[in-house]
Design a protein around this motif. Structure first.
Motif, PDB file in Angstrom:
ATOM      1  N   GLY A 287       0.742  -1.129   0.120  1.00  0.00           N
ATOM      2  CA  GLY A 287       0.096   0.054  -0.104  1.00  0.00           C
ATOM      3  C   GLY A 287       0.770   1.237  -0.007  1.00  0.00           C
ATOM      4  N   ASN A 288       2.159   1.469  -0.174  1.00  0.00           N
ATOM      5  CA  ASN A 288       2.802   2.502   0.049  1.00  0.00           C
ATOM      6  C   ASN A 288       2.453   3.349  -1.113  1.00  0.00           C
ATOM      7  N   ASP A 289       2.224   2.973  -2.506  1.00  0.00           N
ATOM      8  CA  ASP A 289       1.780   3.811  -3.651  1.00  0.00           C
ATOM      9  C   ASP A 289       0.662   4.569  -3.348  1.00  0.00           C
ATOM     10  N   VAL A 290      -0.473   3.393  -2.820  1.00  0.00           N
ATOM     11  CA  VAL A 290      -1.569   3.962  -2.677  1.00  0.00           C
ATOM     12  C   VAL A 290      -1.674   5.105  -2.001  1.00  0.00           C
ATOM     13  N   ALA A 291      -0.968   4.962  -0.611  1.00  0.00           N
ATOM     14  CA  ALA A 291      -0.838   6.005   0.510  1.00  0.00           C
ATOM     15  C   ALA A 291      -0.602   7.284  -0.195  1.00  0.00           C
ATOM     16  N   PHE A 292       0.395   7.157  -1.086  1.00  0.00           N
ATOM     17  CA  PHE A 292       0.816   8.562  -1.635  1.00  0.00           C
ATOM     18  C   PHE A 292      -0.090   9.000  -2.586  1.00  0.00           C
ATOM     19  N   ALA A 293      -0.970   8.268  -3.368  1.00  0.00           N
ATOM     20  CA  ALA A 293      -1.995   8.907  -3.969  1.00  0.00           C
ATOM     21  C   ALA A 293      -2.760   9.602  -3.381  1.00  0.00           C
ATOM     22  N   LEU A 294      -3.410   8.959  -2.114  1.00  0.00           N
ATOM     23  CA  LEU A 294      -4.368   9.171  -1.307  1.00  0.00           C
ATOM     24  C   LEU A 294      -3.814  10.675  -0.636  1.00  0.00           C
ATOM     25  N   SER A 296      -1.975  12.724  -2.071  1.00  0.00           N
ATOM     26  CA  SER A 296      -1.892  13.876  -3.008  1.00  0.00           C
ATOM     27  C   SER A 296      -3.285  14.251  -3.567  1.00  0.00           C
ATOM     28  N   GLY A 297      -4.628  13.549  -2.805  1.00  0.00           N
ATOM     29  CA  GLY A 297      -5.911  14.177  -3.382  1.00  0.00           C
ATOM     30  C   GLY A 297      -6.620  13.371  -4.200  1.00  0.00           C
ATOM     31  N   ALA A 298      -6.032  11.883  -4.824  1.00  0.00           N
ATOM     32  CA  ALA A 298      -6.657  11.180  -5.527  1.00  0.00           C
ATOM     33  C   ALA A 298      -8.329  11.049  -5.012  1.00  0.00           C
ATOM     34  N   LYS A 299      -9.086  10.839  -5.836  1.00  0.00           N
ATOM     35  CA  LYS A 299     -10.627  10.846  -5.587  1.00  0.00           C
ATOM     36  C   LYS A 299     -11.021   9.201  -5.335  1.00  0.00           C
ATOM     37  N   HIS A 300     -10.207   8.551  -6.417  1.00  0.00           N
ATOM     38  CA  HIS A 300     -10.452   6.902  -6.626  1.00  0.00           C
ATOM     39  C   HIS A 300      -8.993   6.258  -6.722  1.00  0.00           C
ATOM     40  N   ILE A 301      -8.767   5.144  -6.064  1.00  0.00           N
ATOM     41  CA  ILE A 301      -7.744   4.638  -6.639  1.00  0.00           C
ATOM     42  C   ILE A 301      -8.145   2.735  -6.831  1.00  0.00           C
ATOM     43  N   ASP A 302      -7.611   2.379  -7.997  1.00  0.00           N
ATOM     44  CA  ASP A 302      -7.645   1.159  -7.988  1.00  0.00           C
ATOM     45  C   ASP A 302      -6.477   0.525  -7.882  1.00  0.00           C
ATOM     46  N   ALA A 303      -6.289  -0.409  -6.720  1.00  0.00           N
ATOM     47  CA  ALA A 303      -4.980  -1.171  -6.491  1.00  0.00           C
ATOM     48  C   ALA A 303      -5.048  -2.423  -6.820  1.00  0.00           C
ATOM     49  N   VAL A 304      -4.283  -2.938  -7.881  1.00  0.00           N
ATOM     50  CA  VAL A 304      -4.187  -4.244  -8.441  1.00  0.00           C
ATOM     51  C   VAL A 304      -2.897  -4.878  -8.041  1.00  0.00           C
ATOM     52  N   GLU A 305      -2.965  -6.121  -7.136  1.00  0.00           N
ATOM     53  CA  GLU A 305      -1.857  -6.950  -6.710  1.00  0.00           C
ATOM     54  C   GLU A 305      -2.325  -8.245  -7.053  1.00  0.00           C
ATOM     55  N   PRO A 322      -3.679   2.600   4.187  1.00  0.00           N
ATOM     56  CA  PRO A 322      -4.050   2.981   2.998  1.00  0.00           C
ATOM     57  C   PRO A 322      -5.513   2.243   2.469  1.00  0.00           C
ATOM     58  N   TYR A 323      -5.466   0.903   2.830  1.00  0.00           N
ATOM     59  CA  TYR A 323      -6.417  -0.098   2.343  1.00  0.00           C
ATOM     60  C   TYR A 323      -7.743  -0.012   3.217  1.00  0.00           C
ATOM     61  N   ASP A 324      -7.852   0.963   4.051  1.00  0.00           N
ATOM     62  CA  ASP A 324      -9.018   1.132   4.860  1.00  0.00           C
ATOM     63  C   ASP A 324      -9.827   2.284   4.424  1.00  0.00           C
TER      64      ASP A 324
END
Length: 677
Positions: A287-294, A296-305, A322-324
């Protein structure tokens, strides 16, 4: 029931295939870099099974030596932690340096190969004896059914993330009925039981949990120490965790402040702020990359793993949680398959350090992320960008030429030179830390910042779906591959020459040998292309192997029921399907409807496998020496596994040509055998 020949043949077939999967999975998780050489473990197992069939009935009591050899080999791997030393600039391996005994591949790989071969030779001697006790096709049918159950069992264990000691316990229980009677049976029980205990103790000592892909461990990092913790029982208390995969550092769960600054670049390296509605993170991990996107103000993130366990650990231990966040949707899938199955478009698509430590399948050189870094994949990414979207790739690329190669491929797809940012990370030991930007939004980057450049990169042979070797500088067979293959093949030739009955293979086995070599190449090509169509996940991989064995079973049933007297017709149909597979591009079957894609791709990709096994089953039905034919066929599959490395030169599509040559030789020798009768 243990004395029933039918049950014993089923059991030995089950345990042979099952133990083969155990060896591949366990060894590649403990021997660093062996994850890139699983083909060598597979070839060792195939040589051993073939040799065991050739030795049928000669010295059956030798299986008593299997438990002590198993105990000694696996314990030795745990104690020495010897590793393959495969560093080279021409073929990049994404792993960390570790403290261990480094050995050149031409030393350690043959040692592992010979050890695996010895274990499977001893195990398969009983298999060869039992095959000769039945009508050939009946024996082959029982063998295939046992193999199918072996694959299904290991697939279930992977799905449930069972620990390694469970794998070894099942293998030990399956082996014990074939071990010599007391008192040696008692010794075998102690040795195999001791092996299970050692494996369990190792997992406990290293706080290991097993995902379908890797042996995972979690470490909490503080200012003064690194503490290994049990992910299942420990509670999150820190701000910096390191996740280890197969014994080496793989990724970090840390607060924003403790992470490198390149994570911010996709959002902050602009003269003016850019809108950020939809972000896709490929290889989301913990979730590191997801945390930075959040942040930075991203409205929605699709996290694929692709690995289901890593996001679960990230959800529990990542300090930013970030995943919460309700703005995040987590998808467990192969990223290429995700791109094929969605029509959504994104402002930013991030390749979040997707470098695996394992191959996608044990029978090829395809890594889990190989099909992400091809020209066709970048085209799919471009199709999923909004009109002002941007692709971002960052990693510790090790060598500048790899950065240039990716930049060249991106330029080919996007039609203009990408923006590249390079800088040395004082914390990392690895050079060529770089971020690559492309797409309309990339043109708005402030390239006046330190390290930013926009220039045409040098030309490279681009990685494609047919030649998906991003980390290979140019088409070639690296020395550490070719040298090791020569040693192994030379040893195999001398070994078979020593143990095979005089003239047995030349008189009874040559057609089966060449059919085995050709079948392996067909199998590899079909599996690789099936993974490309449906994703390189462990489940798809297992289902493809299962489907191939089902095709073999159907062909065997038809050969059992019907007399195919004219083999030329079957060979003609086989060569027609080989030509179709050679010239019809795989993209023909990329139908939006997954059911239609599955049906058409299965028929197309597996039709050569079907006709090839119809030929094999028909020939096997009429053979006078079933164990010789079976053993020669498995030896051929080992040679086919070595020949698969030609794909590093010619790509996977052209393996059809080599398979066709092998089938022509099989046809030639089959006709010669028929005329000599």
């Amino acid at each position: 029931m243990l004395k029933s020949p039918t049950f014993r043949l089923f059991l030995i077939s089950f345990v042979t295939l099952y133990f083969e999967l155990v060896c591949i999975r366990w060894l590649t998780s403990y021997v660093l870099y062996l994850g890139y050489f699983t083909n060598f473990v597979l070839m060792g197992a195939l040589l051993g099974i073939g040799a065991g069939a050739l030795l049928a009935g000669r010295k059956p009591a030798l299986i008593q030596w299997l438990p002590p050899i198993m105990f000694g080999f696996f314990v030795l791997i745990l104690l020495t932690r010897a590793q393959v030393q495969a560093g080279t600039e021409d073929f990049i391996y994404f792993t960390n340096d570790i403290a261990a005994i480094p050995l050149p591949p031409y030393i350690l790989l043959p040692l592992i190969f010979v050890s695996v071969m010895t274990m499977f030779t001893l195990l398969s001697m009983e298999l060869g004896v039992l095959i000769t006790a039945f009508v050939p096709l009946k024996a082959y049918t029982i063998n295939i059914v046992g193999s199918l159950i072996g694959i299904a069992t290991f697939t279930l264990f992977s799905f449930l993330s069972f620990p390694a000691w469970v794998w070894f316990l099942v293998a030990a229980i399956g082996i014990l009925p074939f071990v010599a009677p007391a008192p040696k049976f008692g010794r075998s029980v102690i040795l195999l039981g001791g092996l299970v205990v050692v494996i369990a103790a190792s997992d406990y000592a290293y706080q290991t949990i097993w995902s379908p892909y890797s042996r995972l461990g979690l470490f909490e990092r503080t200012e003064s120490q690194i503490i290994e913790i049990n992910p299942n029982t420990a509670q999150p208390t820190g701000e910096n965790y390191t996740l280890a995969a197969n014994g080496v550092s793989h990724q970090v769960f840390a607060t924003l402040e403790l992470n490198p600054p390149f994570y911010w670049l996709p959002y902050t390296a602009f003269s003016e702020p850019q809108p950020l509605d939809d972000v896709l993170v490929i290889g989301a991990g913990g979730g590191n990359d997801v945390a930075f996107a959040l942040a930075s103000g991203a409205k929605h993130i699709d996290a694929v793993e692709i690995d289901p366990v890593i996001p679960r650990l990230g959800k529990k231990f990542h300090p930013e949680h970030p995943y919460d966040d309700p703005r995040v949707t987590v998808t467990i899938n192969d990223a290429r398959a995700f791109l094929e199955q969605t029509d959504k478009k994104y402002d930013v698509i991030i390749f979040a350090l997707p470098d695996s430590l394992v191959l996608a399948t044990s029978s090829s050189n395809i890594r889990l992320e190989s099909f992400l870094f091809t020209r066709e994949s970048f085209q799919r990414v471009k199709d999923h960008l909004k009109h002002n979207g941007m692709i971002v790739l960052y990693n510790y690329y090790r060598y500048d030429w790899l950065v240039d190669k990716i930049a060249f491929m991106v330029e080919e797809v996007f039609g203009e030179a990408p923006v590249t940012q390079r800088y040395d990370d004082p914390v990392s030991q690895h050079a060529a830390l770089a971020t690559i930007f492309a797409g309309p939004r990339a043109q708005l980057l402030d390239v006046s910042q330190a390290g930013f450049t926009k220039a045409d990169p040098p030309e490279f042979r681009p990685a494609t779906d047919n030649w998906p070797f991003l980390y290979l500088r140019e088409p070639s067979l690296p020395v550490f591959y070719s040298g090791t293959l020569v040693i192994i093949l030379a040893f195999s030739f001398l070994y078979i020459r020593r143990i095979a009955p005089s003239g047995a293979i030349s008189q009874h086995g040559l057609p089966f040998f060449f059919m085995g070599a050709a079948f392996t190449l067909l199998e590899v090509k079909s599996i690789v292309q099936f993974l490309l169509l449906f994703g390189a996940t462990w489940l798809v991989n297992s289902l493809v192997f299962f489907a191939i064995l089902l095709v073999v079973l159907v062909a065997n049933a038809l050969a059992f029921r019907y007399q195919f007297s004219n083999m030329r017709i079957l060979y003609g149909l086989l060569f027609v399907m080989l030509l179709l597979n050679l010239f019809i591009p795989l993209k023909t079957f990329l139908f939006p409807n997954l059911a239609l894609r599955y049906i058409t791709a299965t028929i197309f990709l597996f039709s050569p496998v079907f006709f090839a096994n119809l030929i094999y089953s028909t020939a096997f039905r009429d053979t006078e020496r079933a164990n010789i034919a079976y053993g020669a066929n498995l030896l051929g599959t080992m040679v086919g596994g070595a020949t698969e490395y030609l794909s590093l030169y010619f790509g996977y599509q052209n393996l059809v040509i080599v398979a066709g040559i092998f089938y022509f030789l099989a046809f030639f020798y089959f006709n010669r055998m028929q005329k000599s009768k």
